[in-house]
Scaffold this motif. Structure first.
Motif, short mmCIF file in Angstrom:
data_model
loop_
_atom_site.label_atom_id
_atom_site.label_comp_id
_atom_site.label_asym_id
_atom_site.label_seq_id
_atom_site.Cartn_x
_atom_site.Cartn_y
_atom_site.Cartn_z
N LYS A 31 -6.38 -1.97 -19.17
CA LYS A 31 -5.27 -2.61 -18.46
C LYS A 31 -4.33 -1.56 -17.90
CE LYS A 31 -5.25 -6.51 -21.61
NZ LYS A 31 -5.67 -5.75 -22.80
N ASP A 32 -3.52 -1.97 -16.93
CA ASP A 32 -2.64 -1.03 -16.26
C ASP A 32 -1.65 -0.39 -17.23
OD1 ASP A 32 -3.53 -0.81 -13.80
OD2 ASP A 32 -2.18 -2.24 -12.86
N GLU A 33 -1.14 -1.18 -18.19
CA GLU A 33 -0.11 -0.62 -19.07
C GLU A 33 -0.69 0.30 -20.14
OE1 GLU A 33 -0.61 -5.02 -20.33
OE2 GLU A 33 -0.56 -3.89 -18.48
N TRP B 266 -2.61 2.90 -19.47
CA TRP B 266 -2.89 4.24 -18.94
C TRP B 266 -1.91 5.25 -19.48
CZ3 TRP B 266 -6.66 6.26 -15.80
CH2 TRP B 266 -7.62 5.34 -15.35
N ARG C 94 -6.72 -6.74 -8.32
CA ARG C 94 -6.24 -5.48 -8.88
C ARG C 94 -4.98 -5.02 -8.14
NH1 ARG C 94 -10.62 -2.23 -8.05
NH2 ARG C 94 -11.60 -2.71 -10.02
N SER C 95 -4.00 -4.56 -8.91
CA SER C 95 -2.84 -3.95 -8.29
C SER C 95 -3.24 -2.54 -7.83
CB SER C 95 -1.69 -3.88 -9.28
OG SER C 95 -2.09 -3.13 -10.40
N ASP C 96 -2.39 -1.96 -7.00
CA ASP C 96 -2.84 -0.74 -6.33
C ASP C 96 -2.10 0.50 -6.81
OD1 ASP C 96 -4.97 -0.45 -4.85
OD2 ASP C 96 -4.01 -0.53 -2.89
N HIS C 97 -1.88 0.60 -8.11
CA HIS C 97 -1.18 1.78 -8.63
C HIS C 97 -2.01 3.04 -8.51
CE1 HIS C 97 1.01 -1.22 -11.41
NE2 HIS C 97 1.61 -1.11 -10.26
N HIS C 98 -3.33 2.92 -8.60
CA HIS C 98 -4.17 4.09 -8.76
C HIS C 98 -4.91 4.42 -7.48
CE1 HIS C 98 -3.11 3.53 -12.85
NE2 HIS C 98 -3.77 2.40 -12.94
N VAL C 99 -4.27 4.14 -6.35
CA VAL C 99 -5.01 4.32 -5.10
C VAL C 99 -5.31 5.79 -4.86
CG1 VAL C 99 -2.89 4.33 -3.72
CG2 VAL C 99 -5.05 3.77 -2.66
N ARG D 48 -8.19 6.74 -7.00
CA ARG D 48 -9.46 6.22 -6.49
C ARG D 48 -9.95 7.03 -5.30
NH1 ARG D 48 -7.55 0.62 -6.51
NH2 ARG D 48 -7.28 0.67 -8.76
#
Lengths: 153, 197
Positions: free
Chosen positions: A149-151, A153, A5-10, A13
């Motif tokens: 998926k990330d895109e 959101w 997982r990429s960490d865009h939503h740290v 979270r």
């Protein structure tokens, strides 16, 4: 799970993690305070499910399913309905009518313990049934797609 | 009829603003094509309706609306939306006029029906005189639960609530029968992991 997982939503979270137990705690407050303030089993059940749904939205549906398995959700749903009906049958065995909470504890006329605990138990049944059902419905919908998926959101 | 003490200008203003917001959101939803925006707006619609229910002193209803309408059903609609297309198709030509005619006719009938309704909060209205007062008078002695809504829901109308619980259970069962348990994604993830290792 975490390695892919990429960490865009740290931030999302980190903020959501402490919120989840608070939401669950609030659900219990809503349930056990239902006699005194607005709320009760139905709302409490929905709020508990919201905590699980938040977990699923943040961390993915599979970790949520591992934390609260679907088989547990649907068992809970059936169990809730059985608790509700069981209180009714209990009243039958104590010699009263179906769902007549006054006879549950063989108390003197004017005592309200039966009503209090009867209502609490029945609402617990509602909580179980609603929480299990809502979670089962959520799993049925969300389990068909892998993850948001990330895109998207 | 007008003698209700709380019906002052501030409450009237709040009602007008909240209903105006609901109207604007309704029009926005009707005009939109992006399903994601529609789901989000319907969540906001539920939240504003919940606020409006509080203004109408129906706190229990507001609570349920906020929890179910704004909370769980938004998540469920998002899950359902991900299974289908992201945008709605525009309607074609002449059929676009039919829904608005139906809505206007229904709205006119509802407005016509409000003429017969008692004033808001009227203590002499049928809803507040017979059964309502009866419950309010009997609950402290018979049930001794401070929240009369809970007493009516769980004690006086226990059968009703039992049926409701059955309906919720049946709804979950039908969704499971139609869509499956949702365990497929769980097992798919396990399989992916096993393939990798």
């Amino acid at each position: 799970m975490a390695e892919a997982r990429s960490d865009h939503h740290v931030i999302l979270r980190v903020v959501a993690k402490p919120l989840i137990p608070i939401i669950a705690l609030f659900a219990l407050y809503v349930h056990f305070h239902g006699d005194y303030s607005p709320g009760g089993g139905f709302q409490a059940g929905v709020i508990i499910v919201v905590a699980v749904v938040l977990y699923a939205l943040i961390f993915g549906i599979t970790p949520a399913m591992r934390a609260v398995p679907p088989v547990f959700a649907r068992t809970l749903s059936a169990l809730g309905f059985l608790i509700f009906a069981g209180v009714g049958v209990w009243a039958l065995f104590m010699g009263g009518n179906f769902l007549d909470y006054d006879v549950l504890f063989n108390e003197e006329p004017g005592g309200h313990m039966g009503q209090h605990y009867g209502i609490l138990m029945v609402e617990l049944g509602v909580l179980f049934a609603v929480a299990g059902s809502m979670l089962s419905i959520f799993y049925a919908f969300a389990g068909r797609v892998t993850e948001i998926k990330d895109e998207d959101w | 009829m007008i003698g209700y003490a709380g019906a002052d200008l501030a409450i009237a203003l709040i009602n007008v603003i909240l209903l105006g917001l609901l109207f604007v959101i309704g029009v926005a939803i009707a005009r939109m094509r992006s399903l994601f925006a529609i789901v989000m707006l319907s969540g906001i619609y539920s939240l504003i309706s919940a606020t409006w229910f509080v203004a109408l002193d129906a706190v229990d209803v507001a609570f349920t609306e906020a929890a179910v309408g704004a909370g769980i059903s938004t998540a469920l609609l998002l899950g359902a939306m991900l299974l289908t297309a992201r945008t709605a198709k525009p309607e074609t030509g002449a059929m676009r006029i039919v829904p608005i005619l139906v809505v206007i006719a229904t709205g006119a009938m509802l407005v016509y029906a409000t003429i017969d309704l008692p004033a808001f909060g009227d203590p002499d209205s049928p809803a507040n005189t017979y059964v309502g007062t009866d419950y309010i008078e009997r609950t402290p002695q018979e049930i001794a639960v401070p929240n009369i809504v809970t007493a009516v829901l769980a004690s006086y109308r226990g059968f009703d609530t039992l049926g409701e619980t059955g309906v919720v259970f049946a709804a979950a069962l039908s969704v499971i029968l139609l869509l499956g348990f949702g365990e497929r994604s769980l097992s798919a993830t396990f399989k992916r992991k096993k393939d990798k290792s």
